[in-house]
Design an enzyme around this catalytic site. Structure first.
Site, PDB file in Angstrom:
ATOM      1  N   SER A  31       0.831  -1.220   0.000  1.00  0.00           N
ATOM      2  CA  SER A  31       0.000   0.000   0.000  1.00  0.00           C
ATOM      3  C   SER A  31       0.855   1.256   0.000  1.00  0.00           C
ATOM      4  CB  SER A  31      -0.844   0.086   1.275  1.00  0.00           C
ATOM      5  OG  SER A  31      -1.888  -0.801   1.245  1.00  0.00           O
ATOM      6  N   TYR A  86      -8.401 -10.436   2.285  1.00  0.00           N
ATOM      7  CA  TYR A  86      -9.646  -9.760   2.683  1.00  0.00           C
ATOM      8  C   TYR A  86     -10.476  -9.289   1.492  1.00  0.00           C
ATOM      9  CZ  TYR A  86      -6.990  -5.390   2.004  1.00  0.00           C
ATOM     10  OH  TYR A  86      -6.230  -4.386   1.467  1.00  0.00           O
TER      11      TYR A  86
END
Ligand code: HPA
Length: 272
Positions: A31, A86
């Site tokens: 990220s 996720y």
């Protein structure tokens, strides 16, 4: 239904057809850390959606691009944006690119992430070399039939994060005056951030940082005999250690430290 091995061979053949040759290092950019791929020279870029059997990556701040070329004199294949558990991906999908890297001949991967600091001596913006991991994701990517082409049924995880690479990274970090930290990364499934009680548990269990990635990829890398350097960016203090948590802070911190992060990875590639 085609087998995983057939899918992997198709993907690898497609990538080679696009002009991607020998790979030394796979590079998994977490990220906010994907910018490093823009420094790759003579780059060949392929959007994930064009690659057979690659799912699209959905998280904000992830570009979803495979980038191949030369960085610090080494042939690298970078994942600009990774697949997370996720997002609803299977563990096989999450780790698919690591197996592609192995099939393309990579001997090593550099795995990076944004994570929460559990160790009370850490501050947001610290860079941490990962020396070990705790799989708390509730799944393991190697469950199921063992792919003997890659490695054994019961892989040894004793040196999953290659000690010698960490040593080199520490030396590089000192030269760059980076004050690198070192510690254990504990992987949670997400997408919730952890609760304060879970963070107390994590600390008791020996974690220095928590995050939602990296663990499955490193399991598959170890299975395939790939050497691993793991670098975490501590973007925030974990739950209960600061007022509240949000993705904006994670992105802000990676933006603040991205220059140091990029210098570190490039200098490590040079030295390894
Ligand atoms: N927990 C889990 N994942 C994270 C965190 C965190 O605190 N920060 C960035 N990714």
């Amino acid at each position: 239904m085609a087998s995983l091995m057939e899918d992997l061979r198709n993907t690898t053949a497609f990538i080679k057809d696009r002009g991607i040759g020998a790979v030394d290092f796979g590079l998994i950019l977490g990220s906010g850390l994907g910018e490093l791929a823009e420094e790759i020279e003579d780059a060949i870029k392929i959007p994930y959606q064009d690659i057979p059997h690659f799912p699209a990556s959905t998280v904000v701040g992830h570009a979803g691009m495979l980038v191949y070329g030369t960085l610090s004199g080494k042939k690298v294949l970078a994942l600009q944006g990774r697949f997370h558990y996720y997002e609803g991906n299977s563990m096989t999908t999450v780790t698919y690119p690591v197996r592609v890297m192995a099939l393309l001949g990579a001997h090593s991967v550099i795995v990076t992430n944004a994570c929460g600091g559990v160790n009370e001596s850490f501050v947001p913006g610290d860079l941490m070399l990962i020396n070990d991991q705790i799989n708390y994701m509730g799944a393991n990517p190697l469950i199921g039939e063992n792919l003997e082409e890659f490695g054994p049924r019961f892989p040894d995880m004793s040196d999953a994060y290659t000690a010698q690479y960490r040593q080199v990274a520490h030396e590089v970090g000192e030269k760059l005056h980076l004050n690198l930290k070192e510690g254990v990364y504990m992987g949670f499934s997400g997408p919730t951030y952890e609760t304060p009680a879970e963070i107390r548990m994590a600390r008791t269990m020996g974690a220095d940082a928590v995050g939602m990635s990296t663990v499955p990829e490193v399991i598959v890398a170890a299975h395939s005999g790939l050497k691993v350097l793991g670098v975490s960016c501590i973007t925030n203090l974990a739950a209960g250690m600061q007022a509240n948590l949000n993705h904006e802070e994670v992105v802000e911190t990676t933006q603040r430290v991205k220059a140091s992060f990029k210098e570190l990875i490039k200098a490590c590639l040079q030295a390894l």
